[in-house]
Design an enzyme around this catalytic site. Structure first.
Site, PDB file in Angstrom:
ATOM      1  N   HIS A 218      -0.533   2.961   5.876  1.00  0.00           N
ATOM      2  CA  HIS A 218      -2.176   2.936   6.402  1.00  0.00           C
ATOM      3  C   HIS A 218      -2.551   2.358   6.773  1.00  0.00           C
ATOM      4  O   HIS A 218      -2.053   1.265   6.614  1.00  0.00           O
ATOM      5  CB  HIS A 218      -2.562   4.231   5.479  1.00  0.00           C
ATOM      6  CG  HIS A 218      -3.735   2.707   4.734  1.00  0.00           C
ATOM      7  ND1 HIS A 218      -4.870   3.131   4.260  1.00  0.00           N
ATOM      8  CD2 HIS A 218      -3.227   2.034   3.601  1.00  0.00           C
ATOM      9  CE1 HIS A 218      -5.693   2.634   3.180  1.00  0.00           C
ATOM     10  NE2 HIS A 218      -4.587   1.751   2.893  1.00  0.00           N
TER      11      HIS A 218
ATOM     12  N   CYS B 189      -6.969  -4.003   4.004  1.00  0.00           N
ATOM     13  CA  CYS B 189      -6.179  -2.750   3.596  1.00  0.00           C
ATOM     14  C   CYS B 189      -6.439  -2.476   5.402  1.00  0.00           C
ATOM     15  O   CYS B 189      -6.503  -1.919   6.132  1.00  0.00           O
ATOM     16  CB  CYS B 189      -6.828  -2.039   2.921  1.00  0.00           C
ATOM     17  SG  CYS B 189      -5.717  -1.611   1.813  1.00  0.00           S
TER      18      CYS B 189
ATOM     19  N   HIS C  50       0.480  -1.226   6.528  1.00  0.00           N
ATOM     20  CA  HIS C  50       0.812  -2.226   5.725  1.00  0.00           C
ATOM     21  C   HIS C  50       0.995  -0.315   4.472  1.00  0.00           C
ATOM     22  O   HIS C  50       0.414   0.687   5.056  1.00  0.00           O
ATOM     23  CB  HIS C  50      -0.033  -3.120   4.438  1.00  0.00           C
ATOM     24  CG  HIS C  50      -1.457  -1.924   3.718  1.00  0.00           C
ATOM     25  ND1 HIS C  50      -2.839  -1.827   5.277  1.00  0.00           N
ATOM     26  CD2 HIS C  50      -2.151  -1.478   3.243  1.00  0.00           C
ATOM     27  CE1 HIS C  50      -3.622  -1.548   4.746  1.00  0.00           C
ATOM     28  NE2 HIS C  50      -2.857  -0.967   3.704  1.00  0.00           N
TER      29      HIS C  50
ATOM     30  N   HIS D 251       1.485   1.512   0.495  1.00  0.00           N
ATOM     31  CA  HIS D 251       0.781   1.841  -0.817  1.00  0.00           C
ATOM     32  C   HIS D 251       1.882   2.245  -1.806  1.00  0.00           C
ATOM     33  O   HIS D 251       2.565   3.181  -1.106  1.00  0.00           O
ATOM     34  CB  HIS D 251      -0.133   1.973  -1.109  1.00  0.00           C
ATOM     35  CG  HIS D 251      -1.369   1.175  -0.372  1.00  0.00           C
ATOM     36  ND1 HIS D 251      -2.029   0.084  -1.507  1.00  0.00           N
ATOM     37  CD2 HIS D 251      -2.623   1.182   0.709  1.00  0.00           C
ATOM     38  CE1 HIS D 251      -3.149  -0.207  -1.378  1.00  0.00           C
ATOM     39  NE2 HIS D 251      -3.121   0.412   0.335  1.00  0.00           N
TER      40      HIS D 251
ATOM     41  N   ASP E 273       5.384  11.408   2.233  1.00  0.00           N
ATOM     42  CA  ASP E 273       5.570  10.467   1.601  1.00  0.00           C
ATOM     43  C   ASP E 273       6.652   9.748   2.813  1.00  0.00           C
ATOM     44  O   ASP E 273       7.302  10.571   4.253  1.00  0.00           O
ATOM     45  CB  ASP E 273       6.606  11.097   1.209  1.00  0.00           C
ATOM     46  CG  ASP E 273       7.823   9.846   0.699  1.00  0.00           C
ATOM     47  OD1 ASP E 273       7.298   8.652  -0.137  1.00  0.00           O
ATOM     48  OD2 ASP E 273       8.394  10.287   0.130  1.00  0.00           O
ATOM     49  N   HIS E 274       7.247   8.501   3.488  1.00  0.00           N
ATOM     50  CA  HIS E 274       7.018   7.758   4.033  1.00  0.00           C
ATOM     51  C   HIS E 274       6.763   8.150   5.686  1.00  0.00           C
ATOM     52  O   HIS E 274       7.322   7.637   6.692  1.00  0.00           O
ATOM     53  CB  HIS E 274       8.689   7.748   3.896  1.00  0.00           C
ATOM     54  CG  HIS E 274       8.995   7.384   3.447  1.00  0.00           C
ATOM     55  ND1 HIS E 274       9.075   7.233   1.552  1.00  0.00           N
ATOM     56  CD2 HIS E 274       9.920   5.716   3.447  1.00  0.00           C
ATOM     57  CE1 HIS E 274      10.076   6.600   1.431  1.00  0.00           C
ATOM     58  NE2 HIS E 274      11.066   6.159   1.835  1.00  0.00           N
TER      59      HIS E 274
ATOM     60  N   GLU F 183      -4.283   3.983  -6.043  1.00  0.00           N
ATOM     61  CA  GLU F 183      -3.109   3.652  -5.284  1.00  0.00           C
ATOM     62  C   GLU F 183      -2.198   2.734  -5.095  1.00  0.00           C
ATOM     63  O   GLU F 183      -1.826   1.721  -4.063  1.00  0.00           O
ATOM     64  CB  GLU F 183      -4.487   3.142  -3.925  1.00  0.00           C
ATOM     65  CG  GLU F 183      -3.649   2.482  -2.474  1.00  0.00           C
ATOM     66  CD  GLU F 183      -5.003   2.225  -1.752  1.00  0.00           C
ATOM     67  OE1 GLU F 183      -5.528   2.531  -0.615  1.00  0.00           O
ATOM     68  OE2 GLU F 183      -6.277   1.392  -2.184  1.00  0.00           O
TER      69      GLU F 183
HETATM   70 NI    NI Z   1      -4.375  -0.128   1.861  1.00  0.00          NI
END
Ligand code: NI
Length: 140
Positions: free
Chosen positions: A16, A35, A41, A43, A81-82, A128
């Site tokens: 995100h 972020c 990037h 998580h 996911d992914h 997160e």
């Molecule tokens: Ni982040």
């Protein structure tokens, strides 16, 4: 009525970026830190889904956890996911991808389908990172 609270854990990895178009780059970096990295990037998210119910006389279950596992897979893991939360996820379109906004969106995906199984979604917790998480109990 002896309500019991049963929790299933799930994990997913997603990318995100937190960014507010109304602000310049310096302000975005100041507020969102890493972020706001322009090239995304990721998580390793962890989700805890707690349902509330009275154990059935026939099964002793509030809810069959195989059913809950399948619901979470279908509604959360498959779409998230992914994926890139800002781009790929239909139920996140036009939303900020903070943990707070994401957990509300996940609740809305899960609530009705769990109710259809005769159980009540009580609480979800979304990590997160290991150290940062949000809780949501529905409602206001
Ligand atoms: Ni982040």
């Amino acid at each position: 009525m002896k309500n019991v609270y049963v929790t299933r854990r799930a994990r997913f990895n997603a990318a995100h970026k937190l960014w507010n178009d109304d602000w310049d780059e310096a302000k975005n970096l100041e507020v969102f830190g890493k972020c706001a990295n322009p090239n995304w990037h990721g998580h390793n998210y962890e989700l805890h889904v707690t349902v509330k119910g009275v154990p059935s006389e026939d099964t002793g279950y509030c809810m069959n956890l195989k059913d809950l596992k399948d619901i979470i897979k279908d509604k959360v893991e498959e779409p998230l996911d992914h994926r890139n939360l800002n781009i790929d996820v239909p139920f996140m379109q036009g939303k900020r991808t903070s943990t707070e906004i994401l957990i509300i969106a996940i609740w809305e995906e899960l609530e009705d389908v769990i109710a259809e199984r005769g159980c009540q979604l009580h609480h979800i917790r979304l990590y997160e990172t290991e150290n940062n998480y949000a809780d949501y109990y529905g409602g206001e």
